[in-house]
Design an enzyme around this catalytic site. Structure first.
Site, PDB file in Angstrom:
ATOM      1  N   ARG A 237      18.068  66.498 -26.798  1.00 58.04           N
ATOM      2  CA  ARG A 237      17.141  67.130 -27.737  1.00 58.04           C
ATOM      3  C   ARG A 237      17.494  66.679 -29.149  1.00 58.04           C
ATOM      4  O   ARG A 237      18.679  66.602 -29.514  1.00 58.04           O
ATOM      5  CB  ARG A 237      17.236  68.655 -27.655  1.00 58.04           C
ATOM      6  CG  ARG A 237      16.511  69.255 -26.461  1.00 58.04           C
ATOM      7  CD  ARG A 237      14.988  69.099 -26.588  1.00 58.04           C
ATOM      8  NE  ARG A 237      14.258  69.685 -25.489  1.00 58.04           N
ATOM      9  CZ  ARG A 237      13.864  69.028 -24.400  1.00 58.04           C
ATOM     10  NH1 ARG A 237      14.137  67.757 -24.227  1.00 58.04           N
ATOM     11  NH2 ARG A 237      13.158  69.647 -23.457  1.00 58.04           N
ATOM     12  N   GLU A 266       9.198  65.847 -33.753  1.00 62.08           N
ATOM     13  CA  GLU A 266       8.445  64.957 -32.867  1.00 62.08           C
ATOM     14  C   GLU A 266       6.964  65.290 -32.948  1.00 62.08           C
ATOM     15  O   GLU A 266       6.619  66.478 -32.953  1.00 62.08           O
ATOM     16  CB  GLU A 266       8.941  65.110 -31.425  1.00 62.08           C
ATOM     17  CG  GLU A 266      10.382  64.649 -31.275  1.00 62.08           C
ATOM     18  CD  GLU A 266      10.913  64.746 -29.846  1.00 62.08           C
ATOM     19  OE1 GLU A 266      10.131  65.020 -28.914  1.00 62.08           O
ATOM     20  OE2 GLU A 266      12.119  64.561 -29.673  1.00 62.08           O
ATOM     21  N   HIS A 285      10.157  59.815 -27.000  1.00 63.97           N
ATOM     22  CA  HIS A 285      10.508  60.845 -25.998  1.00 63.97           C
ATOM     23  C   HIS A 285       9.935  60.479 -24.621  1.00 63.97           C
ATOM     24  O   HIS A 285       9.138  61.223 -24.050  1.00 63.97           O
ATOM     25  CB  HIS A 285      10.014  62.227 -26.459  1.00 63.97           C
ATOM     26  CG  HIS A 285      10.755  63.356 -25.790  1.00 63.97           C
ATOM     27  ND1 HIS A 285      11.037  64.549 -26.407  1.00 63.97           N
ATOM     28  CD2 HIS A 285      11.271  63.479 -24.532  1.00 63.97           C
ATOM     29  CE1 HIS A 285      11.688  65.349 -25.569  1.00 63.97           C
ATOM     30  NE2 HIS A 285      11.847  64.715 -24.430  1.00 63.97           N
TER      31      HIS A 285
HETATM   32  C1  GLV Z   1      12.144  66.528 -21.256  1.00 64.30           C
HETATM   33  O1  GLV Z   1      12.549  66.401 -22.353  1.00 64.30           O
HETATM   34  C2  GLV Z   1      12.271  67.720 -20.467  1.00 64.30           C
HETATM   35  O2  GLV Z   1      12.831  68.713 -20.941  1.00 64.30           O
HETATM   36  O3  GLV Z   1      11.785  67.711 -19.329  1.00 64.30           O
END
Ligand code: GLV
Length: 323
Positions: A237, A266, A285
């Site tokens: 994160r 983000e 991401h």
């Molecule tokens: C991705 O970041 C998730 O938490 O699945």
């Protein structure tokens, strides 16, 4: 009568059908207050909520008095106010196993592309700069047999250790609250303090969830403890890292490079200084973003909601104590 559910994510047709076989589904685009207002009746009647990447807190819960279970298409649930859900006895389901291998692949992609400068040199080729035999200004650094430091030894950490150790011959250090016997036995991983890991690892890889404890865990002090040749990788994160401190460390040469799949904000603003740095690989991401894995995550989330509203929760539940 079927229970009502609000869906705030687009699902593949067959999964939408599966959901509709069990529930009366209202599909919305997001959980913005205006959206909730526009579909007030559906929200007020919904016993289930399914989607991802939206904030679920007390304000929303207030509008959903019938809610019994919420199911996120993700492993991370930092965007949910778990205390508020617990207080209301609402189950929170997630997808902890569906994405493990794919996220570990993404981590290896970040490691390899940062060390070997894959993105940077591929761009130079596209710009027509490969006009003669390449010299040291195109060279990267080795990955194989370098030391990897994994911060957060959960399922994904273990899958990364497997790739790094068995595939690339890398000694594995890890920092985690508990010792991980399987990582130690199978991949010879060594449990150590965060300071030791920062000092010894060539690749410092963060796969931490975001909690009060992990927010800004990596700041100026931590970057200053890393080797100048270290490459910092983050696929957990974004807010686990003080991004400004990372930018300063990269600029000052305190660390060599970074490979990042997650950011404090983000989408990453186009004005971010990280985007100006050739030694930064920035991905949008994509940790779990393959067709196969995103399908499996969505299928798991649908099944999780069916199980939760049916009172048959056996796995994938963040707060089983509310049952
Ligand atoms: C991705 O970041 C998730 O938490 O699945």
């Amino acid at each position: 009568m079927k229970p009502s559910v609000v869906l705030y994510k687009t699902l593949p047709d067959d999964l939408l059908q599966r959901l509709q076989n069990h529930f009366t589904v209202t599909q919305v685009s997001d959980l913005h207050p205006n959206t909730v207002l526009a579909h007030a009746k559906a929200f007020s009647e919904a016993e289930g909520l399914l989607g991802s990447s939206e904030t679920v807190g007390p304000e929303l819960l207030e509008k959903m008095p019938a809610l019994r279970a919420t199911s996120t298409i993700s492993v991370g649930y930092d965007n949910f106010d778990v205390d508020a859900l617990n207080a209301r006895k609402v189950l929170l389901m997630h997808t902890p196993t569906a994405l493990t291998e794919t996220v570990a692949d993404t981590l290896m992609a970040l490691i390899l592309s940062s060390a070997r400068r894959v993105v940077e040199v591929a761009e130079r080729v596209k710009k027509g700069e490969w006009t003669q035999g390449i010299g040291p200004d195109w060279f990267g650094t080795d990955v194989h047999h370098k030391t990897i430091g994994i911060v957060g030894m959960g399922r994904i950490g273990l899958a990364l250790a497997q790739r790094a150790h068995l595939g690339f011959g890398m000694p594995v250090l890890y920092n985690a609250r508990r010792q991980h016997k399987e990582a130690e036995e199978r991949f010879n991983a060594r449990h150590c303090s965060l300071d030791t890991l920062l000092q010894e690892a060539d690749f410092v890889c963060s796969i931490l969830p975001l909690t009060d404890e992990t927010r800004h865990l990596f700041g100026a002090e931590q970057f200053s403890k890393m080797k100048k040749s270290a490459i910092f990788i983050n696929a957990g994160r974004g807010p686990v890292v003080d991004e400004q401190a990372l930018i300063t460390a990269l600029k000052n040469g305190d660390i060599h490079a970074a490979g990042l799949d997650v950011f404090e904000q983000e989408p990453l603003p186009v004005s971010s200084k990280l985007l100006k740095m050739p030694n930064v690989v920035a991905l949008p991401h994509i940790g779990s973003a393959t067709h196969e894995t995103r399908y499996n995550m969505a299928a798991t989330a649908v099944d999780n909601l069916i199980a939760a509203l049916d009172g048959k929760v056996e796995k994938n539940c963040v707060n089983p104590q509310v049952l």
